[in-house]
Scaffold this active site. Sequence first.
Site, short mmCIF file in Angstrom:
data_model
loop_
_atom_site.label_atom_id
_atom_site.label_comp_id
_atom_site.label_asym_id
_atom_site.label_seq_id
_atom_site.Cartn_x
_atom_site.Cartn_y
_atom_site.Cartn_z
N CYS A 2 -44.40 22.13 46.08
CA CYS A 2 -43.12 22.20 45.95
C CYS A 2 -42.85 21.72 47.88
O CYS A 2 -43.30 21.65 47.92
CB CYS A 2 -42.63 23.74 45.51
SG CYS A 2 -42.97 24.18 44.08
N ARG A 27 -42.67 16.05 46.90
CA ARG A 27 -43.66 17.15 46.64
C ARG A 27 -43.55 17.69 45.71
O ARG A 27 -45.18 18.84 45.46
CB ARG A 27 -43.95 18.02 47.50
CG ARG A 27 -43.38 17.31 49.21
CD ARG A 27 -43.02 18.44 49.88
NE ARG A 27 -43.73 19.85 50.42
CZ ARG A 27 -45.05 19.75 50.86
NH1 ARG A 27 -45.19 19.33 51.41
NH2 ARG A 27 -45.39 20.88 50.48
N TRP A 74 -42.85 21.58 41.79
CA TRP A 74 -44.08 21.69 40.70
C TRP A 74 -44.71 22.35 40.17
O TRP A 74 -45.69 23.38 40.58
CB TRP A 74 -45.29 20.77 41.31
CG TRP A 74 -46.25 19.59 41.14
CD1 TRP A 74 -46.31 18.68 41.00
CD2 TRP A 74 -48.01 20.27 40.76
NE1 TRP A 74 -47.70 18.09 39.84
CE2 TRP A 74 -48.18 19.59 39.70
CE3 TRP A 74 -47.97 21.67 40.24
CZ2 TRP A 74 -49.89 19.67 39.60
CZ3 TRP A 74 -49.59 21.62 40.41
CH2 TRP A 74 -50.61 20.55 39.68
N ASN A 100 -43.37 27.86 48.19
CA ASN A 100 -44.04 27.15 48.04
C ASN A 100 -45.69 27.56 47.31
O ASN A 100 -45.71 28.39 48.82
CB ASN A 100 -43.62 25.83 48.71
CG ASN A 100 -44.94 25.05 48.67
OD1 ASN A 100 -46.01 24.85 47.88
ND2 ASN A 100 -45.90 24.27 49.67
N GLY A 101 -46.50 27.91 46.61
CA GLY A 101 -47.24 28.34 46.94
C GLY A 101 -47.45 29.03 45.01
O GLY A 101 -47.48 28.49 44.03
N GLU A 479 -60.91 3.25 44.15
CA GLU A 479 -59.61 3.08 44.08
C GLU A 479 -58.33 2.82 43.81
O GLU A 479 -57.53 3.32 43.18
CB GLU A 479 -59.77 2.63 45.86
CG GLU A 479 -58.25 3.00 46.54
CD GLU A 479 -57.50 4.02 46.53
OE1 GLU A 479 -56.27 3.86 46.32
OE2 GLU A 479 -58.09 5.69 46.11
N LYS A 483 -55.39 4.37 41.46
CA LYS A 483 -54.22 3.88 41.74
C LYS A 483 -53.25 3.65 40.54
O LYS A 483 -52.09 4.07 39.92
CB LYS A 483 -54.21 2.82 42.37
CG LYS A 483 -53.84 2.44 44.01
CD LYS A 483 -53.11 3.32 44.93
CE LYS A 483 -53.42 5.14 45.12
NZ LYS A 483 -54.33 5.11 45.62
N GLU A 486 -53.21 6.97 38.18
CA GLU A 486 -51.68 7.86 39.16
C GLU A 486 -50.04 7.28 38.83
O GLU A 486 -49.62 7.76 38.35
CB GLU A 486 -51.76 8.31 39.77
CG GLU A 486 -52.41 7.38 41.45
CD GLU A 486 -52.29 7.67 42.83
OE1 GLU A 486 -53.11 7.28 43.13
OE2 GLU A 486 -51.91 8.97 42.87
N HIS A 502 -75.90 1.21 31.77
CA HIS A 502 -76.08 2.93 31.34
C HIS A 502 -75.66 4.23 29.98
O HIS A 502 -75.89 4.70 30.29
CB HIS A 502 -76.90 3.72 32.19
CG HIS A 502 -78.30 2.73 33.09
ND1 HIS A 502 -78.80 2.33 33.17
CD2 HIS A 502 -77.61 2.29 34.30
CE1 HIS A 502 -79.62 1.46 33.86
NE2 HIS A 502 -78.63 1.46 34.90
N LYS A 601 -47.18 14.60 46.11
CA LYS A 601 -47.80 14.24 47.37
C LYS A 601 -48.84 14.58 47.95
O LYS A 601 -50.30 14.26 48.32
CB LYS A 601 -46.69 13.51 48.56
CG LYS A 601 -47.03 13.04 49.79
CD LYS A 601 -47.96 11.58 49.32
CE LYS A 601 -48.39 10.87 49.46
NZ LYS A 601 -49.03 9.34 49.23
C1 AGP Z 1 -53.00 9.01 45.92
O1 AGP Z 1 -52.33 8.43 46.24
C2 AGP Z 1 -53.09 10.95 45.41
N1 AGP Z 1 -51.92 11.14 46.24
C3 AGP Z 1 -53.86 12.02 45.54
O2 AGP Z 1 -54.90 11.40 45.48
C4 AGP Z 1 -54.39 11.94 47.50
O3 AGP Z 1 -55.15 10.92 47.49
C5 AGP Z 1 -55.27 13.37 47.44
O4 AGP Z 1 -54.52 14.23 47.71
C6 AGP Z 1 -55.16 14.08 48.91
O5 AGP Z 1 -54.50 14.28 49.59
P1 AGP Z 1 -54.38 13.92 50.87
O6 AGP Z 1 -54.81 12.80 52.05
O7 AGP Z 1 -53.48 13.87 51.33
O8 AGP Z 1 -55.29 14.95 51.64
#
Ligand code: AGP
Length: 606
Positions: A2, A27, A74, A100-101, A479, A483, A486, A502, A601
């Site tokens: 959060c 966040r 979150w 947060n936690g 990657e 993208k 997500e 396979h 994030k």
């Molecule tokens: C990537 O677009 C995501 N936001 C997520 O997978 C992110 O890369 C992952 O949570 C790792 O975050 P960090 O690089 O801040 O450790």
Amino acid sequence: MCGIIGYIGNKNVDSVLLVGLEKLEYRGYDSVGIALISNNEIFVKKQKGRIRDLANSLNGTPLKAKIGIGHTRWATHGKPSDINAHPHLDCKRRFAVVHNGVIENFEKLKKKLIKKGHKFISETDTEVIPHLLEEYYNGDILKTVLKVVRELKGSYALAIISKFHPDKIIGVRKGSPLIVGIGEGENLLSSDIPAILSHTRKIITLNEEEIVIMDKENVKIYDFHGKEKRKRIRYIEWEEDMIEKGGYPYFMLKEIHEQPKVIEENLKRVIINGEIKIQENEFLNFFKNKNHIIFQAAGTSYHASLYGKYIFEKYLKIFVDSDLSSEFRYREPLLLKNTLMIAVSQSGETADTLEGIRLAKKKKIPILSIVNVKGSTIDRESNYTIYINAGPEIGVASTKAYTAQLLYLLLICLLISYKRNIIKKKQLKEIIHELEKIPDKIRYILGKEEEIAEIAKKYYKFNNVIFLGRGLHYVTALEGALKLKEISYIHATGYAAGEMKHGPIALIDKNWPVIAIIPKNYLYQKMLSNVMEVKAREAKIIAITDGTPTELKKIAESIIIIPKTIPILEPILNIIPLQLFAYHVALLRGCDVDKPRNLAKSVTVE
Ligand code: AGP
């Protein structure tokens, strides 16, 4: 994970909190709330939904309070709802807490408190904290907080206000990030820098197991034994416009377009007279006598570390592992004497990666980290940190941090390889020469955004997409798929193209768009036959290539041609069209590109 904020000063706290929470919304954004003290009463407004909804329900009438705390959520315990939204109060509304936690032992504490007559109204873990404060309060707020933290297990960053201390905010940090913003006649608490940047650039980063008690003039910090601590004030370099959209509709698009500049400025910073110099090259010592490297990271950073594995093995001739952080410490990895751990993280706050570091430290393994956010927990707990200087990355989907991570992994690798006489001066010069052309080549690809947006229009309705690549582009495929997944919620998967036969090829029929990353390099022919295999099962081929696509024209429905470069640099270029494709598909599907559902994030819980 959060976002929490606290303010005490002379400004109307509600607007400070709402604006600050907006900057923290990446966040977590499933519910929101504020609590403030006005006329010695705690006033709370909280609800499921976004900050703008809360602002509307407050309908702009300033609440004339000068002290308050706020939270954007979150959900971990208890679904997103008005009741489960933070802040949480005690029975007599004398303490308000945002958190947060995760409080891991909340059920045990809750049972104990209910036996003592406390009434709980939410399903959250957090609600035990205001009730514990109520249970232990003895007139001395520091002593009370010290008693409470001794009971709590788990991770927490807290902001607390109380009717008993209407001129004070209390902050607590254990496991989740928390910073103090030092202002003129005002002070702030926040999970992250963007929320306080418009008020001050002077911050104190709280370390593990620290408590801050502040009024509008003074800030006092204590450890969990109640001993006062002297702390260094750090000055934030980031400019405020860096955390604004700068005329772009979404942060993600702004950050995609910032990549040429980020690479360019970093190259200016580290290529000095043709030589690579990263932070005075102090990190080189960490590689001395190392014959085993373990990368560990999560999500996009994990993909960057996979690129690291490929190039480090090739150019350093040593064993390299690349682990998913969340798997790393539970697989009891072999950490030997000459092992070096490299942790990769944009935010520097990812709990899984942090715990991986703590495990390695216990085994006396040196930690080198590659991080974007200076002063973050991973930065402070590592033996040495290399900064990727990508600037604040606000969009949840990581873009500019990824290409900056690839850049630094490459520069570190090349420098050590050259120092170990594995690559010669001539080869190093050639690679640096090619590298210096990359920013303009990215600009060229960004210039094709409309073309890519048109291609997105052909495929945005599909719910399944496969990305294929070989070698370094297996990483690009992973990657690219992440993208798209997500931000558009399409079920996208990246595969090593040779792996399709396979099993995964069984999925393929005319309802499957397949994005093939197929530059004309040493793997082109192999890749082409793999593309032919899925084409033979009627897949809709979208090809990303850098050559004259003679054969591809016959099999691909859509082709995106990007500038040519040398294989080791291709992943930096080939991801750009995939970032733009994902962005435009998500836009066409009406998704909130910057704040995709169920994500945050920085993932500060395991
Ligand atoms: C990537 O677009 C995501 N936001 C997520 O997978 C992110 O890369 C992952 O949570 C790792 O975050 P960090 O690089 O801040 O450790």
